[in-house]
Design a protein around this motif. Structure first.
Motif, PDB file in Angstrom:
ATOM      1  N   ARG A   1      24.352  39.068  32.074  1.00  0.00           N
ATOM      2  CA  ARG A   1      24.027  37.640  32.028  1.00  0.00           C
ATOM      3  C   ARG A   1      25.179  36.783  32.552  1.00  0.00           C
ATOM      4  N   ALA A   2      26.393  37.283  32.471  1.00  0.00           N
ATOM      5  CA  ALA A   2      27.558  36.533  32.940  1.00  0.00           C
ATOM      6  C   ALA A   2      28.708  37.508  33.139  1.00  0.00           C
ATOM      7  N   GLY A   3      29.748  37.027  33.835  1.00  0.00           N
ATOM      8  CA  GLY A   3      30.969  37.809  33.955  1.00  0.00           C
ATOM      9  C   GLY A   3      31.105  38.618  35.223  1.00  0.00           C
ATOM     10  N   SER A   4      30.081  38.658  36.088  1.00  0.00           N
ATOM     11  CA  SER A   4      30.161  39.415  37.330  1.00  0.00           C
ATOM     12  C   SER A   4      30.585  38.502  38.477  1.00  0.00           C
ATOM     13  N   ALA A   5      31.079  39.114  39.557  1.00  0.00           N
ATOM     14  CA  ALA A   5      31.571  38.337  40.689  1.00  0.00           C
ATOM     15  C   ALA A   5      30.438  37.759  41.522  1.00  0.00           C
ATOM     16  N   VAL A   6      29.270  38.414  41.488  1.00  0.00           N
ATOM     17  CA  VAL A   6      28.115  37.980  42.282  1.00  0.00           C
ATOM     18  C   VAL A   6      26.985  37.598  41.340  1.00  0.00           C
ATOM     19  N   VAL A   7      26.260  36.538  41.689  1.00  0.00           N
ATOM     20  CA  VAL A   7      25.169  36.067  40.846  1.00  0.00           C
ATOM     21  C   VAL A   7      23.880  35.981  41.659  1.00  0.00           C
ATOM     22  N   VAL A   8      22.800  36.471  41.065  1.00  0.00           N
ATOM     23  CA  VAL A   8      21.455  36.257  41.593  1.00  0.00           C
ATOM     24  C   VAL A   8      20.819  35.159  40.745  1.00  0.00           C
ATOM     25  N   SER A   9      20.364  34.092  41.381  1.00  0.00           N
ATOM     26  CA  SER A   9      19.849  32.922  40.675  1.00  0.00           C
ATOM     27  C   SER A   9      18.351  32.773  40.922  1.00  0.00           C
ATOM     28  N   ILE A  10      17.629  32.380  39.884  1.00  0.00           N
ATOM     29  CA  ILE A  10      16.241  31.956  40.029  1.00  0.00           C
ATOM     30  C   ILE A  10      16.111  30.612  39.326  1.00  0.00           C
ATOM     31  N   CYS A  11      15.768  29.591  40.092  1.00  0.00           N
ATOM     32  CA  CYS A  11      15.571  28.248  39.543  1.00  0.00           C
ATOM     33  C   CYS A  11      14.088  27.916  39.631  1.00  0.00           C
ATOM     34  N   PHE A  12      13.473  27.667  38.478  1.00  0.00           N
ATOM     35  CA  PHE A  12      12.069  27.282  38.431  1.00  0.00           C
ATOM     36  C   PHE A  12      11.970  25.759  38.420  1.00  0.00           C
ATOM     37  N   THR A  13      11.279  25.214  39.403  1.00  0.00           N
ATOM     38  CA  THR A  13      11.015  23.780  39.492  1.00  0.00           C
ATOM     39  C   THR A  13       9.513  23.565  39.256  1.00  0.00           C
ATOM     40  N   PRO A  14       9.046  22.329  39.185  1.00  0.00           N
ATOM     41  CA  PRO A  14       7.620  22.112  38.924  1.00  0.00           C
ATOM     42  C   PRO A  14       6.688  22.781  39.924  1.00  0.00           C
ATOM     43  N   LYS A  15       7.136  23.002  41.168  1.00  0.00           N
ATOM     44  CA  LYS A  15       6.239  23.557  42.181  1.00  0.00           C
ATOM     45  C   LYS A  15       6.688  24.886  42.771  1.00  0.00           C
ATOM     46  N   SER A  16       7.946  25.249  42.589  1.00  0.00           N
ATOM     47  CA  SER A  16       8.412  26.451  43.275  1.00  0.00           C
ATOM     48  C   SER A  16       9.456  27.194  42.461  1.00  0.00           C
ATOM     49  N   ALA A  17       9.669  28.442  42.851  1.00  0.00           N
ATOM     50  CA  ALA A  17      10.777  29.242  42.336  1.00  0.00           C
ATOM     51  C   ALA A  17      11.748  29.454  43.488  1.00  0.00           C
ATOM     52  N   ILE A  18      13.011  29.155  43.256  1.00  0.00           N
ATOM     53  CA  ILE A  18      14.036  29.249  44.294  1.00  0.00           C
ATOM     54  C   ILE A  18      14.971  30.396  43.940  1.00  0.00           C
ATOM     55  N   VAL A  19      15.153  31.314  44.868  1.00  0.00           N
ATOM     56  CA  VAL A  19      16.018  32.477  44.649  1.00  0.00           C
ATOM     57  C   VAL A  19      17.284  32.305  45.473  1.00  0.00           C
ATOM     58  N   GLY A  20      18.430  32.523  44.842  1.00  0.00           N
ATOM     59  CA  GLY A  20      19.705  32.404  45.539  1.00  0.00           C
ATOM     60  C   GLY A  20      20.631  33.544  45.188  1.00  0.00           C
ATOM     61  N   VAL A  21      21.524  33.876  46.112  1.00  0.00           N
ATOM     62  CA  VAL A  21      22.527  34.923  45.883  1.00  0.00           C
ATOM     63  C   VAL A  21      23.851  34.449  46.459  1.00  0.00           C
ATOM     64  N   ASN A  22      24.897  34.516  45.656  1.00  0.00           N
ATOM     65  CA  ASN A  22      26.220  34.160  46.159  1.00  0.00           C
ATOM     66  C   ASN A  22      27.295  34.582  45.163  1.00  0.00           C
ATOM     67  N   ARG A  23      28.548  34.402  45.553  1.00  0.00           N
ATOM     68  CA  ARG A  23      29.659  34.685  44.656  1.00  0.00           C
ATOM     69  C   ARG A  23      29.738  33.606  43.576  1.00  0.00           C
TER      70      ARG A  23
END
Length: 311
Positions: free
Chosen positions: A108-130
């Motif tokens: 859930r935390a503490g790693s150098a790389v993060v995969v993100s999922i942000c849920f908005t009213p109309k879409s799910a946004i996926v992101g990957v970065n340091r």
């Protein structure tokens, strides 16, 4: 998009480039950044479709951000009023299952790389970065703090959050303008500062009993004119307009040691926010370098600014 999210389209820039710009300018409103790799309309689809998108996005990235058997922090958060048929916990568990199946160690935390999922009213946004390029290691920059039995006021959360995103060396002599009832004074004392709390009002008795706390029962303006003491840190969370608060901090700069730090909250409200900030930054720039300025999660309609006095 949601109320607190936006997608910025650029030619070649990445989250790392924007993070450097945010810190350098500074830009006060971004709290979390990610490189968007996919966006999916989840209004008419279930969790399986969203998780398939995460899988495809991670598979497409390959070794560009995620090496084999990398450890990944998986973060999920909401932006705006979101309604869907699965819980955030379910989404995290299913996405973690997919990533684990591809050989990644998921945290859930503490790693150098993060995969993100942000849920908005109309879409799910996926992101990957340091994580280092995210501005915050918390999902969506939503730093969450728990109330403790010793807490004097909710205003303490603002200073606690600041210290998490902008570490400041503990100890030394601190001055707290408008201290009552003593929440910020309590936080400073807990970090080893000998704190002078300036306020004509009463401090909480628990704060007065803390080591190194001295209560000066006067106004901030009178204390500045008295010229008492030299401090390593001055803080100000008083309810006043940004221009007045900035002028007070400039007057108080004479009480700071060379290269000393100051922290102030600029209470902009909701109207003409940018023009108020421009005016405040111009005033503050006469005595300080602005090292940090951001609307933190616990700020509401205000901006926290960290200043360093000219040598």
């Amino acid at each position: 998009m949601g109320e607190e999210s936006a997608i910025v389209e650029t030619g070649k820039s990445t989250a790392r480039d924007l993070a450097e710009l945010v810190e350098r300018v500074p830009m006060v409103f971004p709290r979390h950044l990610t490189n968007v790799v996919a966006e999916f309309d989840h209004a008419n689809a279930g969790l399986d479709s969203v998780i398939d998108l995460v899988d495809a996005a991670v598979r497409e990235l390959g070794g560009r951000e995620l090496g084999p058997e990398s450890e990944i922090s998986l973060q999920i958060w909401l932006s705006g009023k979101v309604s869907y048929k699965f819980s955030r916990h379910d989404a995290w568990e299913r996405a973690a299952e997919v990533l684990s199946g591809r050989g990644y160690r998921v945290t859930r935390a503490g790693s150098a790389v993060v995969v993100s999922i942000c849920f908005t009213p109309k879409s799910a946004i996926v992101g990957v970065n340091r994580v280092a390029d995210s501005l915050s290691s918390w999902p969506g920059g939503e730093v969450r703090l728990s109330k403790t039995p010793d807490q004097v006021s909710r205003a303490e959360f603002k200073l606690e959050e600041l210290f998490k995103v902008f570490p400041i060396e503990d100890g030394g002599d601190a001055l707290d303008f408008g201290a009552a009832p003593g929440g910020w004074t309590r936080i400073l004392a807990g970090r080893g500062f000998r704190t002078t709390a300036v306020d004509p009002g009463d401090l909480d008795p628990r704060v007065l009993r803390l080591p190194g706390v001295v209560h000066e029962r006067t106004t901030a303006g009178n204390f500045v004119r008295s010229g008492k003491g030299r401090f390593d840190l001055i803080v100000n969370d008083m309810k006043m307009s940004p221009d007045r608060s900035s002028r007070l901090m400039c007057d108080g700069a004479a009480l700071l040691k060379p290269f000393g730090l100051a922290i102030t909250t600029l209470k902009t409200g909701t109207h003409h926010v940018l023009s108020q900030l421009d005016e405040a930054f111009e005033i503050l720039g006469s005595e300080y370098d602005i090292e940090f300025a951001r609307q933190l999660r616990h700020n509401r309609n205000e901006v926290t600014v960290v200043l360093r006095r000219f040598g």
